[in-house]
Write an enzyme that holds these catalytic residues in place. Structure first.
Site, PDB file in Angstrom:
ATOM      1  N   HIS A 113      84.535  -6.339 -33.601  1.00  0.00           N
ATOM      2  CA  HIS A 113      83.100  -5.632 -33.728  1.00  0.00           C
ATOM      3  C   HIS A 113      83.419  -4.510 -34.348  1.00  0.00           C
ATOM      4  O   HIS A 113      84.489  -3.738 -34.114  1.00  0.00           O
ATOM      5  CB  HIS A 113      82.570  -5.492 -32.260  1.00  0.00           C
ATOM      6  CG  HIS A 113      81.597  -4.228 -32.265  1.00  0.00           C
ATOM      7  ND1 HIS A 113      82.079  -3.094 -31.741  1.00  0.00           N
ATOM      8  CD2 HIS A 113      80.445  -4.256 -32.533  1.00  0.00           C
ATOM      9  CE1 HIS A 113      80.995  -2.366 -31.743  1.00  0.00           C
ATOM     10  NE2 HIS A 113      79.938  -2.858 -32.367  1.00  0.00           N
ATOM     11  N   VAL A 116      79.149   1.368 -37.765  1.00  0.00           N
ATOM     12  CA  VAL A 116      78.955   2.651 -38.404  1.00  0.00           C
ATOM     13  C   VAL A 116      77.438   3.253 -38.383  1.00  0.00           C
ATOM     14  O   VAL A 116      76.653   2.458 -39.056  1.00  0.00           O
ATOM     15  CB  VAL A 116      79.718   2.650 -39.869  1.00  0.00           C
ATOM     16  CG1 VAL A 116      81.200   2.891 -39.666  1.00  0.00           C
ATOM     17  CG2 VAL A 116      79.284   1.628 -40.671  1.00  0.00           C
ATOM     18  N   ARG A 117      77.235   4.322 -37.950  1.00  0.00           N
ATOM     19  CA  ARG A 117      75.812   4.686 -37.849  1.00  0.00           C
ATOM     20  C   ARG A 117      75.518   6.080 -38.166  1.00  0.00           C
ATOM     21  O   ARG A 117      76.509   6.893 -37.778  1.00  0.00           O
ATOM     22  CB  ARG A 117      75.196   4.317 -36.482  1.00  0.00           C
ATOM     23  CG  ARG A 117      75.875   4.982 -35.502  1.00  0.00           C
ATOM     24  CD  ARG A 117      75.481   4.296 -33.960  1.00  0.00           C
ATOM     25  NE  ARG A 117      75.957   4.755 -32.921  1.00  0.00           N
ATOM     26  CZ  ARG A 117      77.214   4.486 -32.510  1.00  0.00           C
ATOM     27  NH1 ARG A 117      77.816   3.440 -33.084  1.00  0.00           N
ATOM     28  NH2 ARG A 117      77.832   5.018 -31.338  1.00  0.00           N
ATOM     29  N   HIS A 182      82.146  -3.685 -13.569  1.00  0.00           N
ATOM     30  CA  HIS A 182      81.848  -4.410 -12.492  1.00  0.00           C
ATOM     31  C   HIS A 182      83.067  -5.656 -12.388  1.00  0.00           C
ATOM     32  O   HIS A 182      83.131  -6.236 -11.325  1.00  0.00           O
ATOM     33  CB  HIS A 182      80.572  -5.084 -12.762  1.00  0.00           C
ATOM     34  CG  HIS A 182      80.465  -5.886 -13.958  1.00  0.00           C
ATOM     35  ND1 HIS A 182      80.363  -5.354 -15.203  1.00  0.00           N
ATOM     36  CD2 HIS A 182      80.370  -7.256 -14.096  1.00  0.00           C
ATOM     37  CE1 HIS A 182      80.329  -6.621 -16.091  1.00  0.00           C
ATOM     38  NE2 HIS A 182      80.229  -7.455 -15.455  1.00  0.00           N
ATOM     39  N   GLY A 265      62.477  -0.672 -28.802  1.00  0.00           N
ATOM     40  CA  GLY A 265      61.587  -1.753 -29.395  1.00  0.00           C
ATOM     41  C   GLY A 265      62.127  -2.290 -30.771  1.00  0.00           C
ATOM     42  O   GLY A 265      61.463  -2.687 -31.558  1.00  0.00           O
ATOM     43  N   GLY A 266      63.576  -2.225 -30.627  1.00  0.00           N
ATOM     44  CA  GLY A 266      64.140  -2.999 -31.971  1.00  0.00           C
ATOM     45  C   GLY A 266      63.786  -4.625 -32.312  1.00  0.00           C
ATOM     46  O   GLY A 266      63.202  -5.212 -31.478  1.00  0.00           O
ATOM     47  N   ARG A 267      64.417  -5.057 -33.227  1.00  0.00           N
ATOM     48  CA  ARG A 267      64.067  -6.464 -33.545  1.00  0.00           C
ATOM     49  C   ARG A 267      65.218  -7.054 -32.635  1.00  0.00           C
ATOM     50  O   ARG A 267      66.411  -7.142 -32.949  1.00  0.00           O
ATOM     51  CB  ARG A 267      64.396  -6.609 -35.198  1.00  0.00           C
ATOM     52  CG  ARG A 267      64.243  -7.992 -35.582  1.00  0.00           C
ATOM     53  CD  ARG A 267      64.215  -7.874 -37.194  1.00  0.00           C
ATOM     54  NE  ARG A 267      63.624  -9.260 -37.843  1.00  0.00           N
ATOM     55  CZ  ARG A 267      64.395 -10.365 -38.093  1.00  0.00           C
ATOM     56  NH1 ARG A 267      65.805 -10.232 -37.781  1.00  0.00           N
ATOM     57  NH2 ARG A 267      64.308 -11.474 -38.432  1.00  0.00           N
TER      58      ARG A 267
END
EC number: 1.3.3.3
Length: 307
Positions: A113, A116-117, A182, A265-267
């Site tokens: 995984h 970058v954002r 968990h 509310g993303g895709r």
């Protein structure tokens, strides 16, 4: 997060180029090109903006591989993004990034995984607030110490020019973040993870982000090139599917990116492209002592200093 001077267009252009470069390289490695799904939010929806989902399913090497670019804006920062910054709750925001998850067929090849954002929080009459986040982490099913060392060494080298303290800090953060509370169990062998990063200012913070993104192929491809032809049977595939269940649990219960996308509310199709295509759960199952499956737990799913 106090410096309000930033260049969103420079980040946007680099992210789009990174997505294209990684998709082209991995498509050539697999022998199967990535399909492109361009999407745009409709007028009146909760979010504005769009993106490109690059997807490869049923390839020669990758069972499923997704590389997403999104650039969206909304009127209220979701709780998953503002929990650590209550002063920003309710601000408008823009979020752009590249996120990928790769699931190979061969259980001897790890899942990986990378993300970058850039996030920008806005409020009329006040300076915008920006921060970067991201990282990369490796999730093996059958552990190889040299692979773990190579992955971590590449992460360390990407961060080294921006401060000797970054790799130890981001490595520890990754170990703590990719942990299934968990289950009291790590998701994989970690890597690096960071969020809320902007203290050095925009230019240095962005340079560090680019170094992480540009290091991804160097961190991952040598590993799978070495392992892709190792023979395996149904028992190994069954264990891979069992361990993939932990991946699903983490993403749906803990992952900030998944929760941010769903809360804002993303895709949904793009958000859940990270899910493995074949998964199973077994009730109270434990590997036989002394097996390679048991060694994953004893030697790899524990915090270690790999470099």
């Amino acid at each position: 997060m106090t410096d309000s001077s930033y260049d969103a267009q420079a980040v946007r252009s680099w992210l789009q180029g990174l997505q294209t470069h990684i998709a082209d390289t991995l498509g050539a490695f697999d022998g199967t090109p990535f399909a492109t799904d361009a999407w745009q939010r409709a007028p009146g929806e909760k979010l504005r903006g769009g993106g490109y989902t690059r997807i490869l399913e049923g390839g020669k090497f990758f069972e499923r591989a997704g590389i997403g670019f999104s650039d969206v804006a909304g009127d209220a920062l979701p709780g998953s993004a503002s929990a650590a910054r209550p002063q920003l709750a309710g601000r408008g925001f823009e979020a752009m990034g590249v996120s990928l998850v790769l699931h190979p067929h061969n259980p001897h090849c790890p899942t990986v995984h990378m993300n970058v954002r850039l996030l920008i929080a806005t409020k009329p009459g006040e300076e915008p607030v920006f921060w970067f986040g991201g990282g990369m982490d490796l999730t093996p099913y059958y552990g190889y110490e040299e692979d773990a060392r190579h992955f971590h060494r590449t992460c360390r080298d990407a961060l080294q020019p921006y401060g000797a303290d970054l790799y130890p800090s981001f490595k520890r953060w990754c170990d703590e973040y990719f942990f299934l509370k968990h289950r009291n169990e790590a998701r994989g062998i970690g890597g690096i993870f960071f969020d809320d990063f902007s203290a050095p200012g925009f230019d240095q913070s962005f340079a560090m982000l680019k170094s992480v993104g540009d290091a991804f192929l160097k961190a991952y491809l040598p590993i799978v090139e070495k392992r892709r032809n190792i023979p395996y049977g149904q028992a190994e595939r069954d264990f891979q599917a069992y361990r993939r269940g932990r991946y699903v649990e983490f993403n749906l219960v803990f992952d900030r990116g998944t929760l941010f996308g769903l809360q804002s509310g993303g895709r949904t199709e793009s958000i859940l492209m990270s899910m493995p295509p074949v998964v199973n759960w077994r009730y109270n199952w434990h590997p036989e002592p002394g097996t390679p499956e048991a060694r994953l737990y004893s030697d790899f799913l524990v915090p270690r200093e790999w470099v």
